[in-house]
Scaffold this motif. Structure first.
Motif, mmCIF file in Angstrom:
data_model
loop_
_atom_site.group_PDB
_atom_site.id
_atom_site.type_symbol
_atom_site.label_atom_id
_atom_site.label_comp_id
_atom_site.label_asym_id
_atom_site.label_seq_id
_atom_site.Cartn_x
_atom_site.Cartn_y
_atom_site.Cartn_z
ATOM 1 N N VAL A 175 -15.623 -30.871 -75.710
ATOM 2 C CA VAL A 175 -14.370 -31.525 -75.343
ATOM 3 C C VAL A 175 -13.656 -31.952 -76.624
ATOM 4 C CG1 VAL A 175 -15.100 -32.444 -73.097
ATOM 5 C CG2 VAL A 175 -15.465 -33.793 -75.164
ATOM 6 N N ASP A 176 -12.365 -32.278 -76.476
ATOM 7 C CA ASP A 176 -11.601 -32.962 -77.520
ATOM 8 C C ASP A 176 -11.626 -34.452 -77.185
ATOM 9 O OD1 ASP A 176 -10.196 -31.331 -79.546
ATOM 10 O OD2 ASP A 176 -9.353 -30.298 -77.821
ATOM 11 N N GLU A 177 -12.567 -35.184 -77.692
ATOM 12 C CA GLU A 177 -12.620 -36.630 -77.435
ATOM 13 C C GLU A 177 -12.530 -37.352 -78.776
ATOM 14 O OE1 GLU A 177 -12.150 -39.856 -75.544
ATOM 15 O OE2 GLU A 177 -12.547 -38.077 -74.328
ATOM 16 N N GLU A 178 -11.298 -37.489 -79.256
ATOM 17 C CA GLU A 178 -11.085 -38.159 -80.537
ATOM 18 C C GLU A 178 -11.157 -39.672 -80.399
ATOM 19 O OE1 GLU A 178 -7.414 -36.818 -82.251
ATOM 20 O OE2 GLU A 178 -7.879 -34.697 -81.916
ATOM 21 N N GLY A 179 -10.981 -40.182 -79.180
ATOM 22 C CA GLY A 179 -10.705 -41.602 -79.023
ATOM 23 C C GLY A 179 -9.242 -41.825 -79.359
ATOM 24 N N GLY A 180 -8.687 -42.951 -78.964
ATOM 25 C CA GLY A 180 -7.268 -43.157 -79.229
ATOM 26 C C GLY A 180 -6.409 -42.310 -78.324
ATOM 27 N N ASP A 181 -5.331 -41.762 -78.868
ATOM 28 C CA ASP A 181 -4.356 -41.055 -78.047
ATOM 29 C C ASP A 181 -4.889 -39.753 -77.473
ATOM 30 O OD1 ASP A 181 -2.840 -43.122 -79.089
ATOM 31 O OD2 ASP A 181 -1.082 -41.892 -79.483
ATOM 32 N N VAL A 182 -5.795 -39.088 -78.172
ATOM 33 C CA VAL A 182 -6.340 -37.811 -77.699
ATOM 34 C C VAL A 182 -7.696 -38.069 -77.050
ATOM 35 C CG1 VAL A 182 -7.122 -35.506 -78.340
ATOM 36 C CG2 VAL A 182 -5.091 -36.483 -79.424
ATOM 37 N N THR A 183 -7.706 -37.999 -75.728
ATOM 38 C CA THR A 183 -8.924 -38.260 -74.973
ATOM 39 C C THR A 183 -9.005 -37.288 -73.808
ATOM 40 O OG1 THR A 183 -10.177 -39.936 -73.725
ATOM 41 C CG2 THR A 183 -7.778 -40.040 -73.584
ATOM 42 N N ARG A 184 -10.194 -36.868 -73.480
ATOM 43 C CA ARG A 184 -10.416 -36.043 -72.295
ATOM 44 C C ARG A 184 -11.254 -36.810 -71.276
ATOM 45 N NH1 ARG A 184 -6.714 -34.280 -74.624
ATOM 46 N NH2 ARG A 184 -6.620 -32.336 -75.790
ATOM 47 N N LEU A 185 -12.278 -37.489 -71.751
ATOM 48 C CA LEU A 185 -13.147 -38.242 -70.850
ATOM 49 C C LEU A 185 -12.374 -39.365 -70.153
ATOM 50 C CD1 LEU A 185 -16.125 -38.148 -70.046
ATOM 51 C CD2 LEU A 185 -16.585 -39.841 -71.809
ATOM 52 N N HIS A 186 -11.393 -39.931 -70.858
ATOM 53 C CA HIS A 186 -10.603 -41.038 -70.308
ATOM 54 C C HIS A 186 -9.163 -40.591 -70.040
ATOM 55 C CE1 HIS A 186 -13.790 -43.999 -71.090
ATOM 56 N NE2 HIS A 186 -14.039 -43.269 -72.159
ATOM 57 N N ALA B 163 -20.005 -43.549 -82.336
ATOM 58 C CA ALA B 163 -21.285 -43.582 -81.629
ATOM 59 C C ALA B 163 -21.087 -43.908 -80.152
ATOM 60 C CB ALA B 163 -22.209 -44.615 -82.279
ATOM 61 N N ALA B 164 -20.133 -44.806 -79.857
ATOM 62 C CA ALA B 164 -19.837 -45.133 -78.464
ATOM 63 C C ALA B 164 -19.308 -43.906 -77.729
ATOM 64 C CB ALA B 164 -18.819 -46.273 -78.403
ATOM 65 N N ILE B 165 -18.426 -43.164 -78.378
ATOM 66 C CA ILE B 165 -17.921 -41.920 -77.792
ATOM 67 C C ILE B 165 -19.062 -40.934 -77.594
ATOM 68 C CG2 ILE B 165 -16.502 -39.886 -78.287
ATOM 69 C CD1 ILE B 165 -14.490 -41.808 -79.618
ATOM 70 N N LEU C 258 -20.606 -45.352 -69.736
ATOM 71 C CA LEU C 258 -19.178 -45.665 -69.730
ATOM 72 C C LEU C 258 -18.940 -47.162 -69.689
ATOM 73 C CD1 LEU C 258 -18.101 -42.893 -67.241
ATOM 74 C CD2 LEU C 258 -17.433 -43.009 -69.629
ATOM 75 N N SER C 259 -19.705 -47.864 -68.863
ATOM 76 C CA SER C 259 -19.483 -49.303 -68.730
ATOM 77 C C SER C 259 -20.003 -50.075 -69.927
ATOM 78 C CB SER C 259 -20.166 -49.829 -67.454
ATOM 79 O OG SER C 259 -21.571 -49.639 -67.519
ATOM 80 N N GLY C 260 -20.949 -49.474 -70.663
ATOM 81 C CA GLY C 260 -21.548 -50.194 -71.779
ATOM 82 C C GLY C 260 -20.999 -49.820 -73.136
ATOM 83 N N ALA C 261 -19.894 -49.047 -73.161
ATOM 84 C CA ALA C 261 -19.346 -48.590 -74.436
ATOM 85 C C ALA C 261 -18.874 -49.755 -75.291
ATOM 86 C CB ALA C 261 -18.178 -47.634 -74.190
ATOM 87 N N LEU D 285 -7.583 -40.038 -67.372
ATOM 88 C CA LEU D 285 -6.896 -40.624 -66.223
ATOM 89 C C LEU D 285 -6.364 -42.026 -66.480
ATOM 90 C CD1 LEU D 285 -9.346 -39.490 -63.393
ATOM 91 C CD2 LEU D 285 -7.322 -38.314 -64.268
ATOM 92 N N ALA D 286 -6.935 -42.727 -67.463
ATOM 93 C CA ALA D 286 -6.533 -44.116 -67.678
ATOM 94 C C ALA D 286 -6.208 -44.451 -69.125
ATOM 95 C CB ALA D 286 -7.636 -45.062 -67.185
ATOM 96 N N GLY D 287 -6.654 -43.637 -70.068
ATOM 97 C CA GLY D 287 -6.469 -43.947 -71.481
ATOM 98 C C GLY D 287 -7.786 -44.345 -72.114
ATOM 99 N N SER D 288 -7.914 -44.081 -73.401
ATOM 100 C CA SER D 288 -9.185 -44.272 -74.094
ATOM 101 C C SER D 288 -9.530 -45.739 -74.297
ATOM 102 C CB SER D 288 -9.147 -43.581 -75.462
ATOM 103 O OG SER D 288 -10.343 -43.825 -76.176
ATOM 104 N N ASN D 289 -10.819 -46.024 -74.205
ATOM 105 C CA ASN D 289 -11.317 -47.374 -74.495
ATOM 106 C C ASN D 289 -11.568 -47.577 -75.985
ATOM 107 O OD1 ASN D 289 -13.601 -45.811 -74.879
ATOM 108 N ND2 ASN D 289 -14.802 -46.761 -73.257
ATOM 109 N N GLN D 290 -11.222 -46.580 -76.809
ATOM 110 C CA GLN D 290 -11.341 -46.707 -78.264
ATOM 111 C C GLN D 290 -9.945 -46.667 -78.895
ATOM 112 O OE1 GLN D 290 -14.121 -47.427 -79.814
ATOM 113 N NE2 GLN D 290 -15.290 -47.342 -77.903
ATOM 114 N N PRO D 291 -9.768 -47.315 -80.046
ATOM 115 C CA PRO D 291 -8.417 -47.474 -80.589
ATOM 116 C C PRO D 291 -7.837 -46.241 -81.254
ATOM 117 C CG PRO D 291 -10.009 -48.518 -82.028
ATOM 118 C CD PRO D 291 -10.763 -48.097 -80.795
ATOM 119 N N GLY D 292 -8.688 -45.343 -81.737
ATOM 120 C CA GLY D 292 -8.176 -44.158 -82.425
ATOM 121 C C GLY D 292 -8.242 -44.291 -83.936
#
Length: 468
Positions: A69-80, A107-109, A340-343, A82-89
């Protein structure tokens, strides 16, 4: 080597996407015939439960394959998505400038991805954002200073790979000094060889030295290296520079070959052959690959070997590098809900400490009037997609028609160039008696009162808590 063997080798270099929320029959059959990787996109996701079922379906058929996947965190997220990333980017992490915080975010990602059985993440973005008006990098970069970007790239790679997920530093040899988007065009970088060595290449050299598992090519022309071929198709860039000068021995992954910068003039099958011949190992085909498109690419690679256009030894080397990548990062599923809940999420106060404020913004924050936040929709790039962003992602905005007398107003947008409608709206609201500021939820382009360097959910929650 038989024709069947060659075809299996060719399949072992391909990484298609697909349409839908469950794996199509053609993709599952392709795993039986040697396909080694598949890339998941935000459009393949409708819920985490569905994603868990999809990944389990893929893993049951192909336990040794690479799920990416492309899971950069921040603006580019695939896992999140639907709602937006829980990481700042990256841009926010770069401004926090704590390598431990960057490593922890990665590591959280990684923990989230690994819990789904995903073992290749097409991140981090290692580009040095040296052009403020860059339409596709911006806040995806750790910053504009090469040493700074290199340090945080290494921290991100280490955090992700310690979580058991392969990292992929991108977009080699550097997409930060461009003012066009390779999804839509073929950008060209005209910097000197000396500038490239000290700026663009530095983070990738550091990532290679730190043991990054893979590096992604970019569909850009770098005049000082190879003025005739995009990096993805350049033996000079991929073999002489990346392998030779930087000493990288991992897998070379292409950016999506359905992008205009790669296949706009020649088509995806020809682009696949050119990329393999140049030195790429794993070919990202695109997000909406069909059975027919996949077979056309596979047929094109096999035909190129038969004609001698693609040496068999090069195909064998590519397939084996992909197989080694998968073996080095075996999939491990887990309780994805718990992951997901413990990130670990950076402290909102730490995120807010990275914001830039004008004098007017300070006065606005001290104003005790009730606040309203208005968000203006802004067209985004293909890498970001349609992820909820900015204050609107928190559910705490109002339409401009909902602003009432006596309220102070914050207008949120991103990519706020001189022609953006935010400036006209701000003037109108000020004329109507509202204390009004403009918030840039992206990379600064001048004029905004608050700049957040990101629009992810994590950043937006910190912003709205400040504004409201």
């Amino acid at each position: 080597m038989t024709a069947v063997d060659v075809r299996r080798l060719a399949a072992g270099t391909l990484m298609p996407g697909f349409v839908g929320t469950s794996a199509p029959a053609w993709l599952l059959d392709a795993f039986d015939d040697g396909l080694a990787a598949v890339c998941l996109f935000g459009t393949n996701l409708v819920s985490w439960e569905q994603l868990g079922e999809l990944c389990a379906q893929l893993r049951e058929r192909a336990p040794q394959a690479l799920l990416s996947v492309d899971e950069e965190g921040g603006d580019v997220t695939r896992l999140h998505y639907l709602a937006g990333s829980n990481q700042p980017g990256n841009a926010v992490l770069g401004r926090i400038d704590d390598a431990h915080a960057t490593s922890s975010a990665a590591a959280a990602i990684g923990s989230e991805l690994a819990a789904f059985g995903i073992n290749l993440n097409l991140a981090p973005d290692a580009d040095v954002n040296s052009a403020d008006e860059n339409p596709v990098i911006g806040v995806r970069s750790f910053g504009a200073d090469p040493q700074h970007v290199a340090r945080h790239t290494v921290a991100w790679v280490e955090g992700l790979q310690q979580a058991g997920v392969a990292a992929c530093a991108k977009h080699f040899p550097g997409h930060g000094d461009t003012t066009s988007d390779s999804h839509l065009a073929l950008p060209r970088v005209s910097a000197s060889a000396q500038t490239l060595a000290g700026r663009e290449l530095l983070p990738f050299r550091a990532a290679a030295a730190a043991g990054v598992a893979s590096i992604m090519t970019s569909h850009i022309v770098v005049d000082a290296l190879d003025p005739d071929n995009p990096a993805t198709f350049s033996k000079i860039v991929l073999q002489d520079v990346l392998r030779g000068q930087l000493g990288f021995d991992g897998a070379v992954v292409t950016d999506a070959l359905d992008m205009v910068g790669a296949s706009g003039e020649i088509g995806i099958p020809a682009a696949a052959v050119r990329a393999l011949a140049a030195g790429a190992d794993l070919l990202c085909i695109g997000s909406e690959t069909t059975a027919e498109e996949y077979q056309a690419v596979l047929d094109g690679v096999v035909a190129a070997v038969a004609s001698g256009a693609l040496p068999l030894a090069r195909l064998w080397d590519a397939a084996n590098r992909v197989a080694r990548l998968a073996a080095d990062f075996p999939a491990r599923g887990g309780a994805y809900a718990g992951a997901l809940s413990g990130a670990a999420i950076p402290d909102p106060a730490a995120i807010r400490s990275t914001f830039q404020f004008s004098r007017d913004a300070q006065g606005w924050l001290e104003d005790v009037s009730p606040a309203a936040v208005v968000q203006l929709e802004t067209e985004t790039n293909y890498a970001v997609g349609t992820v909820p962003w900015g204050p609107a992602a928190t559910g705490r905005t109002v339409p401009v028609e909902g602003v009432v007398p006596g309220q102070k107003v914050a207008i949120a947008g991103r990519g706020l160039d001189a022609g953006h409608p935010a400036w006209v709206l701000a003037d109108d609201l000020r004329s109507a008696g509202h204390n009004t500021i403009v918030v840039e939820c992206g990379w600064p382009r001048g004029g905004a009162d608050i700049v957040t360097y990101g629009a992810s959910l994590a950043v937006s929650v910190a912003l709205v808590d400040l504004l409201m």
